[in-house]
Design an enzyme around this catalytic site. Sequence first.
Site, mmCIF file in Angstrom:
data_model
loop_
_atom_site.group_PDB
_atom_site.id
_atom_site.type_symbol
_atom_site.label_atom_id
_atom_site.label_comp_id
_atom_site.label_asym_id
_atom_site.label_seq_id
_atom_site.Cartn_x
_atom_site.Cartn_y
_atom_site.Cartn_z
ATOM 1 N N HIS A 144 0.836 -1.203 0.000
ATOM 2 C CA HIS A 144 0.000 0.000 0.000
ATOM 3 C C HIS A 144 0.872 1.254 0.000
ATOM 4 C CE1 HIS A 144 -3.556 2.471 1.130
ATOM 5 N NE2 HIS A 144 -2.665 3.158 1.827
ATOM 6 N N GLU A 145 1.903 1.285 0.844
ATOM 7 C CA GLU A 145 2.765 2.468 0.915
ATOM 8 C C GLU A 145 3.578 2.644 -0.363
ATOM 9 O OE1 GLU A 145 2.445 4.639 3.165
ATOM 10 O OE2 GLU A 145 1.062 3.417 4.352
ATOM 11 N N HIS A 148 1.554 4.295 -2.975
ATOM 12 C CA HIS A 148 1.545 5.757 -2.827
ATOM 13 C C HIS A 148 2.780 6.371 -3.470
ATOM 14 C CE1 HIS A 148 -2.004 6.505 -0.507
ATOM 15 N NE2 HIS A 148 -1.638 5.762 0.519
ATOM 16 N N GLU A 220 -6.284 6.963 -1.179
ATOM 17 C CA GLU A 220 -6.189 5.761 -0.352
ATOM 18 C C GLU A 220 -6.863 4.577 -1.036
ATOM 19 O OE1 GLU A 220 -4.520 5.214 2.420
ATOM 20 O OE2 GLU A 220 -3.743 7.266 2.349
#
Length: 324
Positions: A144-145, A148, A220
């Site tokens: 997930h990071e 980003h 997100e």
Amino acid sequence: MTRIDDQLRTAMRRRNVFHTWLLAAGSIALLTGCAYLIAGPVGVVWAVVGGAISLSVAWGVSPKMVLRLYRARPLPPHAFPEGQRVVADLADRAGLPHAPALWYVPSRMMNAFAVGRNDEAVICVTDGLIRGLTAREFTAVMAHEISHVAADDVKVMALADVTNRMTGILSMLGFFMLFFSLPAILMGQVESVPFFGIALLLVAPTLGGLMQLGLSRAREYDADLSALQLTGDPHGLASALVKLERIQGRMWEALALPHGRIPNPSLLRTHPETKERVRRIMALAGGPDDRAGPDATARPPVGRSIIPVTGPPRYRMRGLGHWY
């Protein structure tokens, strides 16, 4: 690896991209409108110049300046080799030029965040996150990071932040001008009062803040989708989100309202509600979870801490038992 519904994932991705562009364009249009109301075309030009300068400064900030605020330390490869391998593998899958560096925050709160551009990104993890998640859940959070980082969401949110701050400044400037013009208005020396412009300046900071929060939630959702593309494991990401919500998300509610819940409208959240994120993630699971088993709950062996403490915590929140 769980089979992902690619058709649904593509539809969700398009919706997230549409929401991103819509909210970003709305924020810029709001700023432009405020600048025009105050100084006409010249005000728009000055808003563009000021925004460009602010963005160049924001994008040029080194990640290390941000990490100093958290008392973060670089994480040596020998201290957490499993995590280093996970980050390197995911960065390679995401097509990043360099794997983000892992930094460590000596905090028992469960948190992870990414800072910096995709060519010099840093992912910060807390001791609580590393100790509290399984290897599978940790991989999902890192995916997930890294998503980003790959999407340059730091730049997107910097744009939203600069636009929102400038909108607030222009709104305040407009009301100062209105205040000094009140005598002339009351004496009838002003032919017409721009009530629409006054109303827009009044609600502009609130509208800008809501659009910034909406943009954050859209990014997100998109990072969740990209994480699934990297790992092919919706169950792991859903499990990590639920655990973070259960362990970390209710701490402040327990402090402020031991027997109740603090109202938190979805419009005022920087992150989407966990329930909705999990619903969207699990909707993409087109098959059973074939990874359930020993690996699904495996943890690296831990003693007092699997990471050597590189510095004292920032401070202790008395009565909560947590370091931050």
